[in-house]
Structure formats: C-alpha cells, structure tokens
Design a protein around this motif. Structure first.
Motif, PDB file in Angstrom:
ATOM      1  N   ASP A  17       0.681  -1.304  -0.226  1.00  0.00           N
ATOM      2  CA  ASP A  17       0.083  -0.047   0.144  1.00  0.00           C
ATOM      3  C   ASP A  17       0.702   1.292   0.198  1.00  0.00           C
ATOM      4  O   ASP A  17       0.407   2.461  -0.115  1.00  0.00           O
ATOM      5  CB  ASP A  17      -1.054  -0.172   1.316  1.00  0.00           C
ATOM      6  N   ARG A  18       2.108   1.177   0.085  1.00  0.00           N
ATOM      7  CA  ARG A  18       2.939   2.214   0.078  1.00  0.00           C
ATOM      8  C   ARG A  18       3.585   2.659  -1.092  1.00  0.00           C
ATOM      9  O   ARG A  18       4.171   1.890  -1.763  1.00  0.00           O
ATOM     10  CB  ARG A  18       4.193   1.934   0.997  1.00  0.00           C
ATOM     11  N   VAL A  19       3.269   3.855  -1.559  1.00  0.00           N
ATOM     12  CA  VAL A  19       3.573   4.542  -3.127  1.00  0.00           C
ATOM     13  C   VAL A  19       4.846   5.113  -2.824  1.00  0.00           C
ATOM     14  O   VAL A  19       5.042   6.142  -1.875  1.00  0.00           O
ATOM     15  CB  VAL A  19       2.686   5.464  -3.480  1.00  0.00           C
ATOM     16  N   ILE A  20       5.848   4.751  -3.500  1.00  0.00           N
ATOM     17  CA  ILE A  20       7.320   5.261  -3.326  1.00  0.00           C
ATOM     18  C   ILE A  20       7.591   6.130  -4.688  1.00  0.00           C
ATOM     19  O   ILE A  20       8.319   7.129  -4.226  1.00  0.00           O
ATOM     20  CB  ILE A  20       8.165   3.789  -3.624  1.00  0.00           C
ATOM     21  N   LEU A  21       7.253   5.973  -5.848  1.00  0.00           N
ATOM     22  CA  LEU A  21       7.334   6.774  -6.726  1.00  0.00           C
ATOM     23  C   LEU A  21       6.090   7.120  -7.373  1.00  0.00           C
ATOM     24  O   LEU A  21       5.420   6.457  -7.723  1.00  0.00           O
ATOM     25  CB  LEU A  21       8.287   6.261  -8.094  1.00  0.00           C
ATOM     26  N   LYS A  22       5.958   8.307  -7.593  1.00  0.00           N
ATOM     27  CA  LYS A  22       4.675   9.159  -8.020  1.00  0.00           C
ATOM     28  C   LYS A  22       4.730   9.985  -9.204  1.00  0.00           C
ATOM     29  O   LYS A  22       5.205  11.097  -9.250  1.00  0.00           O
ATOM     30  CB  LYS A  22       3.946   9.964  -6.759  1.00  0.00           C
TER      31      LYS A  22
END
Length: 249
Positions: A17-22
C-alpha cells in the motif's frame, strides 16, 4: 545539458500500500553529476534501482542512450544490450572478503562479458589505476580502509565500462576528508572518461561540491530540479528549505 543519456517518464512504484514513486520524470545528460537528496523513504534509492534494472516500476518508461529499455511494465529487448553500461555502487561496498581485490574485480566481467583471465586482469589494473588503487591489486578487503574499499567498489563498476554510474550513499560511512577523496575520483572520471554519475546522499556539503544538477525528492515526487547554488541559496520550495535546514552543513 549535453546529450541525453537517461530519460525516465511517468515512473510509478508501490510496495504493497506504500507508494514510493509518484509519476516521476527524470533525465540526465552524458557527463553530468546529478545529486539526489531527500528524506529517507522519499524514493531516491528506488529511482536508482529502477534505472539500474534492480527493480521494475509499476508504470512508466525508461530510455537509456536513446533506446527504450523499460515500458509497459517490463524490460525491453534493448535492455540486454545496454545493461552493462549502467554500473551501481552501494554504501556497503559488497566486496567478497575471501577474495583479493583482483578476484573481486574480475568475477563479474569474466562471467558476464566472457573475458579471459588475462583480459579481465588487464582491465582491472586500468580501472584500479583510475581510482588510485593500482598498488592494492592483491590486497584483501580486510586490509583496506573504508575509503579504499569504496574506491575498489567504484573501480569494479568501471570494469563493465559503463556510461552511467549510480551511487547510493557511498560516502555516508566515510570521514569528510575520505569522502572528499571519493569526490575527487568521481570528478576525474567525469572529466577524463565522460562518465555520468547519479548520486544519492544525505551529506549536503558533498552535494553542494559534487553536483552539476541537484534533485530534491519529497514524498515520492521530484519537487526541485536545479543547480546546487539555486537549490541551497535561492529556492523558495518550503519542503527543500525545511530539509536543508535540518541537515545544514
């Protein structure tokens, strides 16, 4: 900007659930030193690993030296042709303790490039000479200082004759004078070999001295991409100012 070496567009990466690159767009020119700063977990190292082929983004494209090497969720056939031109150096050196420097230097080139023992040894001598370590060809890692081990790690990456060197926190465990020596090595490689370098660091003094371009990551996005002078002295980005004040050199 000189000739474009790396062009990444729309990179997105999540772990669970963790967004690292957006939706990251990132570019580098041939022969430039780009320093990437930001809080831990902001996406810096993930970007390097994506360029190096150590992790695949969920979305986006990556082009290297004019060839698309990642798109539609996977590496393209062109990646196999250009992979050896991308070298990566880690904070932990990752040198085999049971091998001498020569063994550490020649293992990958003999396997991946199918070099003979003599060809690999000749290339190792040249690479070590480029980082001022030619006299340590037969030394074991345990006999070397931290700065010397880091130089060997850089030389080992040079064995593949890369156009781009990706460096992840390579000076974080080094004293300032030793870190300055490593910086001198990178500058010389840039000047003499035309090598491009992307470097992640938390050392703002090192960043200010090393960078042609400075990239600031904040919460998975590139918030600032400019010269180090502009970033450290004139930027109005509040997140960058807060970050720099917290680690001000």
């Amino acid at each position: 900007m000189g000739d474009v070496l790396v062009a990444a567009t729309g990179l997105q990466k999540s772990f669970g659930d963790r967004v690292i690159l957006k939706n990251v767009d990132f570019g580098m020119a041939l022969g430039d030193i780009t320093v990437i700063i930001g809080k831990s977990g902001s996406g810096k190292s993930t970007l390097l690993r994506a360029i190096a082929g150590l992790t695949d983004p969920d979305e986006g494209t990556i082009a290297f030296d004019g060839r698309v090497v990642f798109e539609e969720g996977e590496r393209t056939d062109d990646w196999a042709d250009v992979e050896s031109h991308v070298g990566m150096v880690f904070q932990s050196y990752t040198l085999w303790p049971h091998m001498d420097v020569l063994g550490n230097m020649t293992l990958a080139p003999r396997k991946r490039l199918k070099l003979s023992a003599s060809e690999a040894a000749d290339r190792a001598e040249v690479a070590l000479g480029e980082v001022g370590m030619a006299h340590h060809l037969r030394s074991r890692p345990s006999q070397l200082s931290g700065g010397e081990r880091q130089r060997v790690a850089i030389a080992r990456a040079l064995m593949m004759q890369p156009k781009l060197l990706l460096c992840d926190e390579i000076t974080s465990a080094l004293d300032p004078p030793v870190a300055a020596e490593v910086l001198d090595v990178l500058r010389r490689l840039k000047a003499e070999e035309g090598l491009a370098v992307a470097l992640v660091t938390h050392d703002m003094a090192f960043a200010a001295k090393a960078a042609d371009r400075l990239v600031f990551f904040h919460e998975g996005e590139i918030a600032v991409n400019t010269t180090p002078d502009e970033a450290f002295n004139r930027s109005t980005n509040p997140d960058l100012k807060k970050f720099v004040d917290a680690v001000r050199f």
